[in-house]
Scaffold this motif. Structure first.
Motif, short mmCIF file in Angstrom:
data_model
loop_
_atom_site.label_atom_id
_atom_site.label_comp_id
_atom_site.label_asym_id
_atom_site.label_seq_id
_atom_site.Cartn_x
_atom_site.Cartn_y
_atom_site.Cartn_z
N TYR A 140 6.67 7.31 7.89
CA TYR A 140 6.32 7.01 9.27
C TYR A 140 7.60 6.73 10.04
O TYR A 140 8.59 6.28 9.46
CB TYR A 140 5.39 5.79 9.34
N SER A 153 9.11 3.60 7.28
CA SER A 153 8.14 3.24 6.26
C SER A 153 7.73 4.48 5.44
O SER A 153 7.27 5.48 5.98
CB SER A 153 6.91 2.64 6.95
N ALA A 163 5.26 6.15 3.12
CA ALA A 163 3.86 5.96 2.72
C ALA A 163 3.50 6.79 1.49
O ALA A 163 2.74 6.34 0.64
CB ALA A 163 2.94 6.30 3.88
N HIS A 171 -3.42 -0.08 -4.85
CA HIS A 171 -3.31 -1.36 -4.13
C HIS A 171 -3.27 -1.14 -2.62
O HIS A 171 -3.07 -0.01 -2.15
CB HIS A 171 -2.05 -2.10 -4.59
N SER A 172 -3.43 -2.22 -1.87
CA SER A 172 -3.33 -2.14 -0.41
C SER A 172 -1.91 -1.70 -0.05
O SER A 172 -0.94 -2.21 -0.59
CB SER A 172 -3.65 -3.52 0.16
N GLY A 173 -1.80 -0.71 0.81
CA GLY A 173 -0.49 -0.17 1.19
C GLY A 173 0.00 0.93 0.26
O GLY A 173 1.12 1.43 0.42
N ALA A 174 -0.82 1.34 -0.70
CA ALA A 174 -0.40 2.37 -1.68
C ALA A 174 -0.32 3.77 -1.06
O ALA A 174 0.32 4.65 -1.62
CB ALA A 174 -1.37 2.38 -2.86
N GLY A 175 -1.01 3.94 0.08
CA GLY A 175 -0.94 5.25 0.75
C GLY A 175 -2.27 6.00 0.83
O GLY A 175 -2.31 7.15 1.23
N LYS A 176 -3.36 5.32 0.47
CA LYS A 176 -4.68 5.98 0.44
C LYS A 176 -5.08 6.53 1.82
O LYS A 176 -5.46 7.69 1.95
CB LYS A 176 -5.76 4.99 -0.07
N SER A 177 -5.03 5.65 2.82
CA SER A 177 -5.46 6.09 4.16
C SER A 177 -4.54 7.18 4.68
O SER A 177 -5.01 8.13 5.32
CB SER A 177 -5.45 4.90 5.13
N THR A 178 -3.25 7.07 4.40
CA THR A 178 -2.31 8.10 4.84
C THR A 178 -2.68 9.45 4.24
O THR A 178 -2.69 10.47 4.93
CB THR A 178 -0.87 7.71 4.43
#
Ligand SMILES: Nc1ncnc2c1ncn2[C@@H]1O[C@H](COP(=O)(O)OP(=O)(O)O)[C@@H](O)[C@H]1O
Ligand SMILES: [Mg+2]
Length: 225
Positions: free
Chosen positions: A11, A15, A17, A36-43
């Motif tokens: 990003y 950052s 991702a 984990h949270s912030g692992a890149g799933k949503s990205t």
């Protein structure tokens, strides 16, 4: 149907991702994406929706390289993709049927066709008797199923869900995953980001595990400890 080839995403601002992610998902399969949270799933899901562009590598959906596709391709990609979020954002002043039919109304379908398809989609999620209800009179699980009907109403070949069970108790979460399973059995490719590990294991589907933006594991269907 979906292929990532050495995909990285940074990003603006530095950052990182996703780093060097590779995988292929076959048409009609159901796959979980965890980490984990912030692992890149949503990205990762946003790349498939063309809401973001890869910084490096190829994001292939139906043999189209989304990394280099023109911006106008995004409309086409999103039309073929049902998307489900944790917060389904139903319109409070529209009935269940009108909420579900909205994507078809926007696409310019005839009223009689919309009605037919809306009823079919509501039937699929077991809410045909609620078509004239107001969203706020439904339970959380029912509202989530309305969101799923809305995602399915255009009969997309691909269904993406980002933490769809975030607000639901374990029993409802399980019900929802079973519903996704039925959808995939009808030939729709389903990719679900979730960190509900217990539930994911019980479904015995393939699981892609992200950690710090890298694909840390790719567990085949049925092969859960
Ligand atoms: N729009 C954005 N701008 C900058 N950094 C972002 C943005 N979205 C996500 N990130 C960062 O990218 C990483 C992956 O985020 P995300 O894909 O949301 O992970 P997950 O869905 O697994 O929690 C995190 O470090 C996050 O802070
Ligand atoms: Mg996320």
């Amino acid at each position: 149907m979906i292929r990532f080839e050495r995909v990285s995403k940074h990003y603006p601002g530095g950052s990182r991702a996703l780093t060097d992610v590779n995988f292929t998902i076959e048409r009609g399969s159901m796959v979980f994406l965890t980490g984990h949270s912030g692992a890149g799933k949503s990205t990762l899901l946003r790349l498939i929706m063309m809401l973001e562009r890869a910084s490096r590598g190829k994001v292939m959906v139906n043999d189209v390289n989304l990394s280099t596709a023109p911006d106008r391709m995004a409309t086409l990609v999103r039309r073929g993709t049902g998307m489900i979020f944790q917060d389904h954002k139903l319109l409070k002043d529209k009935t269940v049927a009108d909420n579900v039919g909205l994507p078809l109304l926007i696409a310019g379908l005839r009223y009689s066709d919309i009605r037919k398809r809306v009823r079919a989609a509501l039937d699929k999620v077991g809410l045909l008797d609620k078509e004239n209800s107001w969203p706020l009179t439904l339970s959380g699980g029912e509202q989530q199923r309305v969101g799923i009907a809305r995602a399915l109403v255009g009969m997309p070949p691909l269904l993406l869900a980002d933490e769809p069970t975030g607000n639901l108790d374990p029993a409802l979460s399980r019900e929802l995953f079973t519903l996704f399973e039925q959808v995939s059995e009808q030939g729709v490719t389903v990719l679900i980001a979730s960190h509900d590990l217990d539930l994911i294991r019980r479904m015995r589907k393939r699981v892609l595990v992200l950690s710090g933006g890298r694909l840390a594991d790719d567990i085949p269907a049925g092969d859960h400890p």
